[in-house]
Enzyme design. Structure first.
Site, PDB file in Angstrom:
ATOM      1  N   ASP A  67      -5.468   4.835  -3.398  1.00  0.00           N
ATOM      2  CA  ASP A  67      -5.235   4.048  -5.073  1.00  0.00           C
ATOM      3  C   ASP A  67      -6.559   3.118  -5.674  1.00  0.00           C
ATOM      4  O   ASP A  67      -6.862   2.838  -4.816  1.00  0.00           O
ATOM      5  CB  ASP A  67      -3.289   3.502  -5.166  1.00  0.00           C
ATOM      6  CG  ASP A  67      -3.035   1.757  -4.139  1.00  0.00           C
ATOM      7  OD1 ASP A  67      -4.868   2.001  -3.384  1.00  0.00           O
ATOM      8  OD2 ASP A  67      -2.059   1.437  -4.023  1.00  0.00           O
ATOM      9  N   ASN A 136      10.060  -2.523  -3.244  1.00  0.00           N
ATOM     10  CA  ASN A 136      10.770  -1.722  -4.011  1.00  0.00           C
ATOM     11  C   ASN A 136      10.407  -0.276  -3.432  1.00  0.00           C
ATOM     12  O   ASN A 136      11.283   0.799  -3.737  1.00  0.00           O
ATOM     13  CB  ASN A 136      10.223  -1.550  -5.596  1.00  0.00           C
ATOM     14  CG  ASN A 136       9.080  -0.999  -5.163  1.00  0.00           C
ATOM     15  OD1 ASN A 136       7.780  -0.407  -4.713  1.00  0.00           O
ATOM     16  ND2 ASN A 136       8.986  -1.473  -7.396  1.00  0.00           N
ATOM     17  N   HIS A 138       7.779   1.277  -2.816  1.00  0.00           N
ATOM     18  CA  HIS A 138       6.551   1.734  -3.187  1.00  0.00           C
ATOM     19  C   HIS A 138       5.340   2.376  -2.212  1.00  0.00           C
ATOM     20  O   HIS A 138       4.696   1.427  -0.753  1.00  0.00           O
ATOM     21  CB  HIS A 138       5.715   1.585  -4.800  1.00  0.00           C
ATOM     22  CG  HIS A 138       5.127   0.385  -4.362  1.00  0.00           C
ATOM     23  ND1 HIS A 138       5.270  -0.685  -5.167  1.00  0.00           N
ATOM     24  CD2 HIS A 138       4.021   0.177  -4.018  1.00  0.00           C
ATOM     25  CE1 HIS A 138       4.603  -1.523  -4.546  1.00  0.00           C
ATOM     26  NE2 HIS A 138       3.661  -1.278  -3.746  1.00  0.00           N
ATOM     27  N   GLU A 143       5.550   4.555  -7.274  1.00  0.00           N
ATOM     28  CA  GLU A 143       6.557   3.853  -7.843  1.00  0.00           C
ATOM     29  C   GLU A 143       7.872   4.186  -8.230  1.00  0.00           C
ATOM     30  O   GLU A 143       8.029   5.458  -8.238  1.00  0.00           O
ATOM     31  CB  GLU A 143       6.332   2.884  -9.215  1.00  0.00           C
ATOM     32  CG  GLU A 143       5.246   2.145  -9.354  1.00  0.00           C
ATOM     33  CD  GLU A 143       5.373   0.639  -8.914  1.00  0.00           C
ATOM     34  OE1 GLU A 143       6.128   0.464  -7.670  1.00  0.00           O
ATOM     35  OE2 GLU A 143       4.475  -0.348  -9.202  1.00  0.00           O
TER      36      GLU A 143
HETATM   37  C1  GLP Z   1       0.061  -2.782  -3.280  1.00  0.00           C
HETATM   38  C2  GLP Z   1      -0.898  -1.151  -2.610  1.00  0.00           C
HETATM   39  C3  GLP Z   1       0.208  -0.783  -1.813  1.00  0.00           C
HETATM   40  C4  GLP Z   1       0.459  -1.824  -0.657  1.00  0.00           C
HETATM   41  C5  GLP Z   1       1.733  -2.681  -1.217  1.00  0.00           C
HETATM   42  C6  GLP Z   1       1.982  -3.718  -0.523  1.00  0.00           C
HETATM   43  O1  GLP Z   1       0.916  -2.164  -4.515  1.00  0.00           O
HETATM   44  N1  GLP Z   1      -1.191  -0.503  -3.897  1.00  0.00           N
HETATM   45  O2  GLP Z   1      -1.008   0.228  -0.845  1.00  0.00           O
HETATM   46  O3  GLP Z   1       1.550  -1.194   0.417  1.00  0.00           O
HETATM   47  O4  GLP Z   1       1.201  -3.306  -2.173  1.00  0.00           O
HETATM   48  O5  GLP Z   1       1.130  -4.759  -0.340  1.00  0.00           O
HETATM   49  P1  GLP Z   1       1.540  -6.109   0.677  1.00  0.00           P
HETATM   50  O6  GLP Z   1       1.047  -5.291   2.292  1.00  0.00           O
HETATM   51  O7  GLP Z   1       0.279  -7.283   0.634  1.00  0.00           O
HETATM   52  O8  GLP Z   1       3.094  -6.088   0.839  1.00  0.00           O
END
Ligand code: GLP
Length: 242
Positions: A67, A136, A138, A143
């Protein structure tokens, strides 16, 4: 699904890096689907160390990232492109022409989404997809929603996601409201999926994803339908599954 229980973040990072290294050693021109966020940073560091020790050679791999924020140029310090350069690509022997991202600055975003799906198809699909998980549930930036979106698409980020990601920006208002993300279909088409999770704050999402019903309200729950998922997490994150 195979579950590997790690003792702590470092152990999770080491175990995840061992799996990715094995993939690249066995199949040097693999297509790696990569993720951002704080979870994979330790895994990338471990892979950098292995590369520097000559244990793994990234010169033939191709990478596609999950992304990108809309409206941030690749040079912006908080763009996911920049994140990947500074946390991984700049430190390994990867061919920069074989790194692929959705372009969050594209004029025609719908066109860009189709281009990115075609790009993944032209590479022959993803061999192993790394995923972190949002609070959440995702994955990428898919989402919670009424239905699973199959293809790469533009998403409006939930307030809670913007708050969670604000720690990387000066303030929440600076977090872009939209992103381009690989769809659930693009993710599910990967040959193998490596999910990494750590910390007690992820426990509820992990339990909902892997011990609850398959529902687009918990996007990661779709992974229950994938034939080859490896989940590596520390005890705190896996608490609800053990
Ligand atoms: C972002 C990314 C996801 C990632 C998520 C969790 O929203 N788009 O790919 O898995 O954050 O992030 P973290 O690893 O910092 O908890």
């Amino acid at each position: 699904m195979r579950i590997y229980v790690a003792e702590d973040y470092k152990d999770m990072s080491r175990q995840a890096a061992a799996i990715l290294s094995a993939q690249v050693i066995l199949y040097p021109n693999s297509v790696l689907g990569l993720a951002t966020g704080s979870t994979p940073v330790g895994m990338y560091q471990e892979l950098i160390d292995r590369c520097n020790r000559g244990e793994v050679d990234f010169s033939q791999v191709r990478t596609v990232n999950l992304d990108e924020y809309i409206g941030l140029p690749s040079t912006h310090p908080q763009s996911y492109h920049h994140f990947m350069q500074s946390n991984f690509f700049n430190h390994i022997n990867i061919d920069f022409s074989q790194i692929y991202f959705p372009d969050g600055m594209a004029k025609d975003l719908e066109d860009e989404c189709r281009r990115y799906d075609e790009c993944i198809t032209n590479l022959g699909g993803v061999d192993i997809q790394v995923l972190g998980m949002g609070h959440n549930g995702h994955i990428g930036f898919n989402e919670p929603a009424e239905f699973f979106t199959v293809e790469t698409h533009v998403v409006a980020l939930q307030e809670s996601t913007r708050v969670a990601n604000a720690r990387f920006f000066d303030c929440k208002e600076e977090v872009p409201g939209q992103a381009i993300t690989m769809g659930i279909g693009s993710i599910m088409q990967a040959e193998k999926i490596l999910v990494i999770v750590n910390g007690s704050d992820k426990a509820k999402a992990v339990q909902a994803a892997f011990a609850g019903p398959v529902t687009p309200q918990v996007p990661a729950s779709v992974l229950q339908l994938h034939r080859n998922v490896i989940l590596v997490g520390d005890r705190e994150a896996l608490n609800g599954l053990l």
